[in-house]
Design an enzyme around this catalytic site. Structure first.
Site, PDB file in Angstrom:
ATOM      1  N   HIS A  35       0.629  -1.266  -0.020  1.00 24.05           N
ATOM      2  CA  HIS A  35       0.151   0.072  -0.015  1.00 24.05           C
ATOM      3  C   HIS A  35       0.824   1.170  -0.028  1.00 24.05           C
ATOM      4  O   HIS A  35       0.853   2.089  -0.896  1.00 24.05           O
ATOM      5  CB  HIS A  35      -0.842  -0.153   1.143  1.00 24.05           C
ATOM      6  CG  HIS A  35      -1.849   1.236   1.315  1.00 24.05           C
ATOM      7  ND1 HIS A  35      -3.096   1.171   0.809  1.00 24.05           N
ATOM      8  CD2 HIS A  35      -1.691   2.366   1.925  1.00 24.05           C
ATOM      9  CE1 HIS A  35      -3.499   2.462   1.220  1.00 24.05           C
ATOM     10  NE2 HIS A  35      -2.713   2.969   1.889  1.00 24.05           N
ATOM     11  N   GLU A  36       2.020   1.224   0.792  1.00 21.04           N
ATOM     12  CA  GLU A  36       2.645   2.625   1.160  1.00 21.04           C
ATOM     13  C   GLU A  36       3.685   2.750  -0.404  1.00 21.04           C
ATOM     14  O   GLU A  36       3.993   3.596  -0.650  1.00 21.04           O
ATOM     15  CB  GLU A  36       3.561   2.332   2.104  1.00 21.04           C
ATOM     16  CG  GLU A  36       2.807   2.252   3.495  1.00 21.04           C
ATOM     17  CD  GLU A  36       1.661   3.334   3.747  1.00 21.04           C
ATOM     18  OE1 GLU A  36       2.003   4.432   3.395  1.00 21.04           O
ATOM     19  OE2 GLU A  36       0.693   3.136   4.311  1.00 21.04           O
ATOM     20  N   HIS A  72       1.864   4.557  -2.794  1.00 13.07           N
ATOM     21  CA  HIS A  72       1.804   6.068  -2.582  1.00 13.07           C
ATOM     22  C   HIS A  72       3.173   6.729  -3.274  1.00 13.07           C
ATOM     23  O   HIS A  72       3.385   7.442  -3.724  1.00 13.07           O
ATOM     24  CB  HIS A  72       2.030   6.301  -1.088  1.00 13.07           C
ATOM     25  CG  HIS A  72       0.635   6.117  -0.594  1.00 13.07           C
ATOM     26  ND1 HIS A  72      -0.541   7.151  -1.009  1.00 13.07           N
ATOM     27  CD2 HIS A  72       0.212   5.346   0.252  1.00 13.07           C
ATOM     28  CE1 HIS A  72      -1.592   6.760  -0.201  1.00 13.07           C
ATOM     29  NE2 HIS A  72      -1.272   5.688   0.715  1.00 13.07           N
TER      30      HIS A  72
END
Length: 151
Positions: free
Chosen positions: A67-68, A71
């Site tokens: 998920h990170e 980003h």
């Protein structure tokens, strides 16, 4: 799993799922309480909540890292890196990164204040203190009374 193992895991996930190298740091931050991890825009580093590993294991940490990294790579590419952006949603779906992680504490565990309506006796728990001059019961509009505090 220590920070070195976390760094190597992140680098391998970046290559495997994104086909790109992760060139910054990833480390545990024990001050994170309500989030599984965060991508820091200014330094491009990633912080991971160590409680996620302790409570849910390596699979949870891998999901948070994916998920990170969504980003991370979108921000470096100059594309939309926020949760609401189309590019973020499509990339996270492509790599199988979940939108949310499992909370380490429930809302009930984190609640510090307990209120009760003096008319209908509906109880409310809150993390932050409520201004009793302004707030009313959502059920009947009655006056709220503070029952207990946990702090």
């Amino acid at each position: 799993m220590n920070n070195l193992a976390l760094q190597s895991l992140t680098e391998s996930i970046a290559i495997k799922y994104f086909g790109k190298a992760f060139k910054h740091e990833v480390y545990y931050n024990k001050r994170l309480r309500t989030t599984g991890g965060r991508y820091i825009l200014s330094s491009h580093n990633i912080e991971i909540n160590p409680k996620q590993y302790e409570m849910f294991g390596e699979k949870a940490v891998i999901d948070i890292i994916k998920h990170e990294l969504c980003h991370y790579f979108l921000h470096l590419a100059g594309e939309g890196y926020q949760h609401r952006d189309k590019a973020f949603k499509s990339l996270s779906a492509k790599v199988g990164a979940p939108r949310f992680c499992t909370p380490t504490e429930s809302y009930q565990d984190r609640a510090n204040y307990k209120y009760r309506c003096i008319y209908c006796e509906q109880e409310f728990i809150r993390i932050k203190r409520v201004n009793l001059e302004k707030m009313r019961c959502g059920r009947c509009g009655g006056i709220l009374k503070l029952l207990q505090t946990r702090k």
